[in-house]
Write a protein that holds these residues in place. Structure first.
Motif, mmCIF file in Angstrom:
data_model
loop_
_atom_site.group_PDB
_atom_site.id
_atom_site.type_symbol
_atom_site.label_atom_id
_atom_site.label_comp_id
_atom_site.label_asym_id
_atom_site.label_seq_id
_atom_site.Cartn_x
_atom_site.Cartn_y
_atom_site.Cartn_z
ATOM 1 N N GLY A 157 -8.226 0.523 14.868
ATOM 2 C CA GLY A 157 -6.874 0.917 15.211
ATOM 3 C C GLY A 157 -6.001 1.404 14.084
ATOM 4 N N ARG A 158 -6.561 1.569 12.878
ATOM 5 C CA ARG A 158 -5.772 2.067 11.751
ATOM 6 C C ARG A 158 -6.631 3.000 10.892
ATOM 7 N NH1 ARG A 158 -1.238 -1.392 11.373
ATOM 8 N NH2 ARG A 158 -1.551 -3.358 12.506
ATOM 9 N N PHE A 159 -5.992 4.034 10.334
ATOM 10 C CA PHE A 159 -6.717 4.899 9.404
ATOM 11 C C PHE A 159 -7.226 4.073 8.234
ATOM 12 C CE2 PHE A 159 -4.269 8.070 11.687
ATOM 13 C CZ PHE A 159 -5.170 9.130 11.794
ATOM 14 N N ARG A 160 -8.440 4.366 7.814
ATOM 15 C CA ARG A 160 -9.037 3.643 6.691
ATOM 16 C C ARG A 160 -8.914 4.486 5.428
ATOM 17 N NH1 ARG A 160 -14.744 0.712 7.217
ATOM 18 N NH2 ARG A 160 -13.310 -0.793 8.187
ATOM 19 N N ILE A 161 -8.515 3.852 4.325
ATOM 20 C CA ILE A 161 -8.318 4.534 3.057
ATOM 21 C C ILE A 161 -9.271 3.985 2.002
ATOM 22 C CG2 ILE A 161 -6.693 5.114 1.222
ATOM 23 C CD1 ILE A 161 -5.967 6.378 3.868
ATOM 24 N N LEU A 162 -9.991 4.881 1.358
ATOM 25 C CA LEU A 162 -10.802 4.557 0.185
ATOM 26 C C LEU A 162 -10.007 4.897 -1.061
ATOM 27 C CD1 LEU A 162 -14.428 5.976 0.641
ATOM 28 C CD2 LEU A 162 -13.753 3.578 0.597
ATOM 29 N N SER A 163 -10.193 4.124 -2.139
ATOM 30 C CA SER A 163 -9.477 4.378 -3.380
ATOM 31 C C SER A 163 -10.429 4.344 -4.567
ATOM 32 C CB SER A 163 -8.381 3.321 -3.584
ATOM 33 O OG SER A 163 -7.734 3.482 -4.828
ATOM 34 N N THR A 164 -10.175 5.221 -5.532
ATOM 35 C CA THR A 164 -10.910 5.201 -6.790
ATOM 36 C C THR A 164 -9.924 5.227 -7.946
ATOM 37 O OG1 THR A 164 -12.595 6.305 -8.174
ATOM 38 C CG2 THR A 164 -11.136 7.720 -6.874
ATOM 39 N N GLY A 165 -10.254 4.533 -9.019
ATOM 40 C CA GLY A 165 -9.443 4.543 -10.226
ATOM 41 C C GLY A 165 -10.221 4.990 -11.439
ATOM 42 N N ASP A 166 -11.437 5.491 -11.203
ATOM 43 C CA ASP A 166 -12.285 5.918 -12.313
ATOM 44 C C ASP A 166 -12.895 7.295 -12.072
ATOM 45 O OD1 ASP A 166 -14.149 5.314 -10.348
ATOM 46 O OD2 ASP A 166 -14.936 3.538 -11.367
ATOM 47 N N GLY A 167 -12.126 8.167 -11.455
ATOM 48 C CA GLY A 167 -12.585 9.540 -11.265
ATOM 49 C C GLY A 167 -13.636 9.724 -10.209
ATOM 50 N N TRP A 195 -15.672 3.381 -5.503
ATOM 51 C CA TRP A 195 -14.669 3.449 -4.436
ATOM 52 C C TRP A 195 -14.532 2.086 -3.778
ATOM 53 C CZ3 TRP A 195 -12.099 8.062 -3.417
ATOM 54 C CH2 TRP A 195 -12.621 9.209 -4.034
ATOM 55 N N GLN A 196 -13.288 1.782 -3.356
ATOM 56 C CA GLN A 196 -13.028 0.535 -2.655
ATOM 57 C C GLN A 196 -12.186 0.824 -1.413
ATOM 58 O OE1 GLN A 196 -11.804 0.803 -6.056
ATOM 59 N NE2 GLN A 196 -13.914 0.358 -6.685
ATOM 60 N N VAL A 197 -12.497 0.124 -0.322
ATOM 61 C CA VAL A 197 -11.679 0.234 0.883
ATOM 62 C C VAL A 197 -10.396 -0.553 0.664
ATOM 63 C CG1 VAL A 197 -11.523 -0.303 3.334
ATOM 64 C CG2 VAL A 197 -13.682 0.517 2.373
ATOM 65 N N LEU A 198 -9.249 0.099 0.862
ATOM 66 C CA LEU A 198 -7.970 -0.577 0.682
ATOM 67 C C LEU A 198 -7.643 -1.438 1.897
ATOM 68 C CD1 LEU A 198 -5.719 2.210 -0.884
ATOM 69 C CD2 LEU A 198 -6.914 0.341 -2.042
ATOM 70 N N PRO A 199 -6.871 -2.507 1.698
ATOM 71 C CA PRO A 199 -6.415 -3.307 2.848
ATOM 72 C C PRO A 199 -5.616 -2.423 3.804
ATOM 73 C CG PRO A 199 -5.944 -4.420 0.770
ATOM 74 C CD PRO A 199 -6.370 -3.030 0.418
ATOM 75 N N ASN A 200 -5.714 -2.713 5.099
ATOM 76 C CA ASN A 200 -5.036 -1.867 6.092
ATOM 77 C C ASN A 200 -3.707 -2.446 6.557
ATOM 78 O OD1 ASN A 200 -5.683 -3.940 7.838
ATOM 79 N ND2 ASN A 200 -7.024 -2.709 9.150
ATOM 80 N N ALA A 201 -3.244 -3.541 5.932
ATOM 81 C CA ALA A 201 -2.013 -4.177 6.391
ATOM 82 C C ALA A 201 -0.806 -3.253 6.270
ATOM 83 C CB ALA A 201 -1.754 -5.463 5.600
ATOM 84 N N GLY A 202 -0.825 -2.315 5.326
ATOM 85 C CA GLY A 202 0.295 -1.415 5.143
ATOM 86 C C GLY A 202 0.167 -0.105 5.877
ATOM 87 N N MET A 203 -0.838 0.009 6.736
ATOM 88 C CA MET A 203 -1.070 1.237 7.502
ATOM 89 C C MET A 203 -0.553 1.059 8.924
ATOM 90 S SD MET A 203 -2.334 4.323 7.791
ATOM 91 C CE MET A 203 -3.364 4.552 6.320
ATOM 92 N N PRO A 204 0.311 1.956 9.403
ATOM 93 C CA PRO A 204 0.774 1.851 10.789
ATOM 94 C C PRO A 204 -0.386 1.973 11.774
ATOM 95 C CG PRO A 204 2.108 3.406 9.536
ATOM 96 C CD PRO A 204 0.918 3.090 8.700
ATOM 97 N N ALA A 205 -0.191 1.408 12.933
ATOM 98 C CA ALA A 205 -1.216 1.525 13.977
ATOM 99 C C ALA A 205 -1.389 2.980 14.370
ATOM 100 C CB ALA A 205 -0.820 0.692 15.182
#
Length: 364
Positions: free
Chosen positions: A166-176, A180-190
């Protein structure tokens, strides 16, 4: 979603500057009854890629000489001479993949995204111009389907999947893009019912500055743009006037020239359907969107601000290229060729790419 939905670098030269400065002025000028009518307008100059069977929806231009293309059949091409020659630098063993996005930092470093169900969604990274590639992410969640990726700088970037739970999933990278890590979805609107992203041009996820990102959606009751000011941890959603309410409709591409001023284009990708209100603009970072008074005449899948311009931009789609010189209020068609994606660079060059191996650079 269906296959259609899954669907930077300053180097100044006098010729590049002339193209960038002249583009908006000349294309917007009258075509009759003046001396300027005899001046050749900037135009898309086709660059033979040698890959006529490939559709390139992924495009990353570094400058007027260096650009990367990513497309069907696991194809990645690179040019370092302005498109005169293209080198096939496709990752080995990727022929069954569909690359829909590529982000390049220079002629040697690039990250590409493959889209698809389950393990078909992957990220590859190269540090040697495509001579070798490292697979840095492979999706293992059958509910995820990655559409686009974007970088804030050479190290920090995001990738987005259609909604999972029920929420868009975001991957994040900090090393180019190495990890990659899946970010928590608590801050993503439904997500809305049926809402998803469009992997049509690599521009459903864009960034501006060190922390701001925007995500374009469609398929739901409203075509929305989601905005994050903290590199993807939290998001707010705003409706746009671009039509939605159908899996084929919504916002397909975004472009922001700074944190406040952005453009959205889209419509209905089906060729037999009209695309009214296919463009919108914002001046407050995406909190509100106004429809174009004169929108492009059809569906558009890519959009880019012209270099060093506060008011001019290009939008592309299967039926043509449109120009705005007033910040997205009005658009007019300046070319009828088919392109899926467009980008411009700081050295005042613009590139486009699309079906049948097509790639072009703005010249004039």
């Amino acid at each position: 979603m269906g296959s259609t939905r899954r669907t930077g670098r300053v180097r100044r030269t006098s010729r590049a500057a002339a193209v960038g400065v002249a583009c908006a002025a000349v294309l917007a000028a009258p075509t009759a009854g003046s001396a300027r009518a005899a001046t050749p307008a900037p135009h898309w100059a086709i660059k033979d890629t040698g890959a006529p069977g490939v559709r390139f929806r992924g495009l990353a231009a570094v400058d007027r000489d260096t650009a990367w293309l990513a497309g069907t059949g696991g194809t990645v091409l690179r040019t370092t001479d302005g498109g005169a020659h293209w080198r096939n630098v496709s990752p080995p063993g990727a022929a069954d993949l569909q690359f829909r996005d590529v982000e390049a930092f220079d002629a040697r470093h690039a990250v590409v995204l493959a889209i698809g169900e389950n393990e078909a969604s992957r990220v590859y990274r190269t540090e040697d111009g495509g001579a070798t590639w490292t697979e840095s992410f492979r999706n293992t969640d059958p509910a995820a389907f990655y559409d686009c990726l974007a970088f804030f700088d050479r190290r920090h970037g995001l990738a987005v999947s259609d909604p999972v739970d029920g929420r868009f999933r975001i991957l994040s990278t900090g090393d180019g893009g190495r990890t990659w890590q899946v970010l928590p979805n608590a801050g993503m609107p439904a997500a809305l019912d049926g809402e998803a992203g469009f992997a049509a041009s690599g521009q459903c996820l864009v960034t501006s500055g060190p922390k701001d990102a925007w995500l374009a959606t469609g398929g739901g009751a409203h075509a929305r743009v989601l905005h994050s000011t903290d590199r993807g941890l939290t998001w707010t959603a705003a409706d746009t006037p671009i039509p939605a309410g159908d899996p084929a409709k919504g916002v397909f591409a975004l472009a922001f020239r700074d944190r406040a001023h952005g453009l959205a284009v889209g419509g209905d990708y089906r060729a037999d359907q009209p695309s009214q209100r296919a463009a919108a603009a914002t001046a407050d970072g995406g909190r509100s969107w106004r429809p174009a008074a004169t929108p492009p005449p059809g569906y558009r899948s890519g959009v880019a601000w012209l270099p060093h311009s506060r008011a001019a931009a290009l939008a592309v789609g299967p039926t043509g290229t449109d120009l705005t010189t007033d910040g997205g209020r009005t658009w007019r068609t300046v070319d009828t060729g088919s392109y899926d994606t467009v980008t411009c660079t700081l050295d005042r060059s613009c590139w486009a790419a699309g079906e049948q191996g097509r790639a072009a650079r703005l010249e004039g």
